[in-house]
Write a protein that holds these residues in place. Sequence first.
Motif, PDB file in Angstrom:
ATOM      1  N   ARG A 239       0.849  -1.186   0.000  1.00 14.42           N
ATOM      2  CA  ARG A 239       0.000   0.000   0.000  1.00 14.42           C
ATOM      3  C   ARG A 239       0.886   1.237   0.000  1.00 14.42           C
ATOM      4  N   GLN A 243       2.764  -0.608   3.914  1.00 16.76           N
ATOM      5  CA  GLN A 243       2.414  -1.890   4.521  1.00 16.76           C
ATOM      6  C   GLN A 243       2.212  -2.919   3.418  1.00 16.76           C
ATOM      7  N   PRO A 244       2.553  -4.172   3.680  1.00 13.76           N
ATOM      8  CA  PRO A 244       2.315  -5.197   2.672  1.00 13.76           C
ATOM      9  C   PRO A 244       0.823  -5.381   2.444  1.00 13.76           C
ATOM     10  N   ALA A 245       0.417  -5.460   1.214  1.00 11.77           N
ATOM     11  CA  ALA A 245      -0.988  -5.663   0.890  1.00 11.77           C
ATOM     12  C   ALA A 245      -1.242  -7.123   0.552  1.00 11.77           C
ATOM     13  N   GLY A 246      -0.215  -7.807   0.112  1.00 10.11           N
ATOM     14  CA  GLY A 246      -0.384  -9.209  -0.215  1.00 10.11           C
ATOM     15  C   GLY A 246       0.828  -9.703  -0.954  1.00 10.11           C
ATOM     16  N   VAL A 267      -1.074 -16.300   1.034  1.00 11.54           N
ATOM     17  CA  VAL A 267      -1.005 -16.637   2.462  1.00 11.54           C
ATOM     18  C   VAL A 267      -2.177 -17.499   2.917  1.00 11.54           C
ATOM     19  N   ASN A 268      -3.379 -17.189   2.492  1.00 11.13           N
ATOM     20  CA  ASN A 268      -4.495 -18.001   2.951  1.00 11.13           C
ATOM     21  C   ASN A 268      -5.005 -18.968   1.888  1.00 11.13           C
ATOM     22  N   PRO A 270      -3.537 -22.181   0.027  1.00 11.24           N
ATOM     23  CA  PRO A 270      -2.517 -23.183  -0.287  1.00 11.24           C
ATOM     24  C   PRO A 270      -2.879 -24.005  -1.524  1.00 11.24           C
ATOM     25  N   PHE A 279       2.116 -24.192   1.223  1.00 15.93           N
ATOM     26  CA  PHE A 279       1.665 -22.929   1.783  1.00 15.93           C
ATOM     27  C   PHE A 279       2.684 -21.831   1.530  1.00 15.93           C
TER      28      PHE A 279
ATOM     29  N   LEU B 127      -6.078  -4.679   6.339  1.00 16.06           N
ATOM     30  CA  LEU B 127      -5.593  -5.880   7.004  1.00 16.06           C
ATOM     31  C   LEU B 127      -4.266  -6.326   6.402  1.00 16.06           C
ATOM     32  N   PRO B 129      -1.650  -9.262   5.139  1.00 18.94           N
ATOM     33  CA  PRO B 129      -2.018 -10.406   4.300  1.00 18.94           C
ATOM     34  C   PRO B 129      -2.518 -11.629   5.089  1.00 18.94           C
ATOM     35  N   ALA B 130      -1.880 -11.931   6.226  1.00 27.03           N
ATOM     36  CA  ALA B 130      -2.268 -13.147   6.937  1.00 27.03           C
ATOM     37  C   ALA B 130      -3.717 -13.088   7.424  1.00 27.03           C
ATOM     38  N   GLN B 132      -6.201 -11.640   5.801  1.00 31.76           N
ATOM     39  CA  GLN B 132      -7.161 -11.504   4.705  1.00 31.76           C
ATOM     40  C   GLN B 132      -7.787 -12.854   4.389  1.00 31.76           C
ATOM     41  N   SER B 133      -8.782 -13.177   5.168  1.00 33.95           N
ATOM     42  CA  SER B 133      -9.441 -14.465   4.984  1.00 33.95           C
ATOM     43  C   SER B 133     -10.851 -14.372   5.522  1.00 33.95           C
ATOM     44  N   TRP B 253      -8.513 -22.099  10.311  1.00 31.92           N
ATOM     45  CA  TRP B 253      -7.834 -20.987   9.653  1.00 31.92           C
ATOM     46  C   TRP B 253      -6.317 -21.203   9.677  1.00 31.92           C
ATOM     47  N   ALA B 256      -5.205 -23.448   7.101  1.00 29.17           N
ATOM     48  CA  ALA B 256      -5.166 -22.862   5.757  1.00 29.17           C
ATOM     49  C   ALA B 256      -4.022 -21.866   5.607  1.00 29.17           C
ATOM     50  N   ALA B 257      -3.710 -21.135   6.679  1.00 35.47           N
ATOM     51  CA  ALA B 257      -2.731 -20.063   6.546  1.00 35.47           C
ATOM     52  C   ALA B 257      -1.311 -20.530   6.836  1.00 35.47           C
TER      53      ALA B 257
END
Lengths: 562, 326
Positions: A239, A243-246, A267-268, A270, A279, B127, B129-130, B132-133, B253, B256-257
């Motif tokens: 962003r 900050q990391p956005a993804g 990250v979420n 896998p 993962f 949020l 990344p971790a 964001q679910s 969760w 998954a993460a």
Amino acid sequence: MAARGGPARQRLRRAWAEFRSMRTALVLLCTLAGASVLGSLFPQRPVSPDRVDGWLAAHPGIGPVLDRLGVFDVFGSAWFSAIYVALLAAVIACLVPRGRALARLLAAPPPRGGGRLDRYRSAVAFQAPGTPERAAATARRVLAGRRFRVAAHGPGELAAEKGYLRELGSILFHASFLLLLVGLALGKGTGFRGQMSVVEGDEAADARINYDVFTAGRFFGGGLPPFTLRLDDFTSTFRAAGQPAGFGSQLTVTGADGRVQRQRVTVNRPLTVDGVRVFQSDYGYAPWVTVTAPSGEVLSDGPVELLRNPDNEISTGAMRLPSLRPQLGLELTFFTGLRTPAQPGGGFQLVNRPQLDNPVLVAWPWQGDLRASRAASVFTLDVSRLRRAGPRPLVLRPGQTAGLPGGGTIALRSVRQYTVLTLARDRGVPVVGAAAGLILLGLLPSLYVRRRRVWVRAEPAPGGTRVELAGLALQGRLAFTAEFERLAGEVRAALGAPLSPARAPAAGGGAGEPGPAGGDGPGGRERDAGLLEAARAPSSGTTLAGDEPARAPGRPADPGGD
Amino acid sequence: MSAHALADLSDQLVVLAAAAYLLAALLLGAELASRAPWLGRAGVAVAVTGLAANAGAALTRALAVGRVPWGNMYEFSVTASAVIVAGFLAWVARRRDVSALGAFFVLPAVAVLGIGRLVLYARPGPLMPALQSGWLRVHVLAAIVGSSVLLLASIFSVLYLVADRLERRGAAPRPPLIAGGARTADPAGVQAAIAGYATAEAGEDAEAPDVGEVAAAPRRRLPAAATLDELAYRTAAFGFPIWTFAIMAGAIWAQAAWGRYWGWDPKETWSFITWVVYAAYLHARATAGWRGRGAAWIAVAGLGAWVFNFYVVNTVLVGLHSYSGL
């Protein structure tokens, strides 16, 4: 109890009874909580091994003693397993007789009511038209409609019970923990877990050698499924504020059967290949560095993985060139977005932005003995026998080349990213998931279903039938008073009996005499009665001793209840 | 309204809610001391206002950040305090006469909200990344509701211990006013009990010197110990499955993460400890020798585990959950 067998056998029986008592389970539960507290206060080796080492270094006296006791791996220690295995054994030992008692309860019809139904706290009697048989049949229909299990004990006499799900749920809840443990052991025993880093454009086979970290269960056969992973592209987005956005890895995975999957692992999200889940864990930078000897021979040409500090996004690493004379080591520092705004004092401030928009590689050469034969971190140089070569470090931007002390060159060709993937296989997950579902499924009825017994007695009386109704709540007496009144009202209405206050005095005596009609708001009375009930009944309780007339026959010892 | 304005509004509503709660706690505490019913009514009204501001704060925060407002410990605190006060008000709606105990519920809510605002405050933001679910919604909401309800249960247990001590100290088992006080269920018994209460009231100075004045005053306003014990149990029985589900959702969760459903991360460990302590409470309440005071003390230990889990684990112990705002 009469002595059966010798005193030793009696002692054994007593010990067994004590073992499966709720007290033992409670003590074990509290021990389990206490042991877990210990495990959260001391650093744990499987979670943070470096913090354990730090703790041991800081406490050379007590540290090794605690280490031997397993304080730094509480949850993997034998004594922690002993606690939960003992707890589970006590629970199972308690479940077996409870299961048998429940089976007996279900096999037999609901037991007959006491000699005088008016002795129950919830009791009512009234006159109804028709024969006792008709009254009993009607009451049976009403009770069955409220999901009671009804049995007839002779003409005009009924016994009804409901709430069996409570005990069934409780047994299911407790037994499911055994399944949970099976799933846990299965997963841990036969599974593995490891971390692998792959540079963009590279391909890695699922082989032990390619893992940076690898732990496997005791019964892990060692046969890793032979798939390969290729990191096509790694993307991280930020962003505006940095900050990391993804971040995620675009992977091409070729399974053992040749099937190819292309998926972006984030990250979420896998990926699954040949039973192994992949993962996204972390990422870092791997500058492509080419080092050429004075002779023109290329000594090193490829991406060098650096260790990224997530707090300031500065990555560090090292290169070793033992074939040069003298041996050359390069201490590498990599900035993603180097800015050097001027400061009022005349100096420069160093700012590093997380975005890869102005990458700079700083290499500080060292000469001397690299001590390459000794095991050391690949990210740091052992400088104990090295001296700095040159007055200042070499600063490289992508595409730039610099001369090395003693001849030769170093070039930064490009900057690549590498991804850190966690690969894990846990065959126990479906079992654990099923166990968790069953735990919840059992927990709800074991807490909320309430056992009730109701008895009906219809006897011929002048002008029709005298109907007596009594009820007993094994849990939730607070609510039962109102519940019983509703039930009695329904029976009465179904029988066409004249309406009059339903409740008979609990003190006995004038039961069956219709009270003065009308006059009291039923809502208010129910409310009062509920509160009074609360004052009377010390708990929603499991034992009925001393609380209810002891005349209810066949009353089971409550098997554990609440 | 712009996201900025909404975020500012949310911050102001939090301050307003905390102030209203504090005032409500004062009024309800004064009701406990003076027995003036208007104080109770005023306190409840102010608490309702505070709850509205609190809910508004959570809502405006959600609108400002464009997601559910459960992304860090501050946002967690804002929703948790609302759940605690809502739980208390639900109890008052069913039994108006218990409002005098409100301070025991509203003050913890003030503490949760105040610590959240002063210590754990996080600027509104997206949020990491971790987080964001979709599980954020399920897991964190269940954790907020489950833990708040368990907190309420522990407060009931503390009140039970107080009432029990006062009841045992009082020599004659004088009927407590709120619970109706009768030891029998028939209307005549109620009449007799009320009459007896009036007599006792009139003759208090003469015949009851063994009961301390201080002890005697709140005792009559406390529901019977047995009622509080029952309420504590039922509240815990309501919160326990929710907490169980929160842990399970967290495990799903985590699977998954992070690729493992359980890793003894400090937060996981303390959630497990809290779960075990409340499980022990539910069992103790059905065990001879532990029922009553023994069980209640376990619930108090559960309160301790709750506080440790929320405040100490996130701020002191290093773990995977430490990103939640600190």
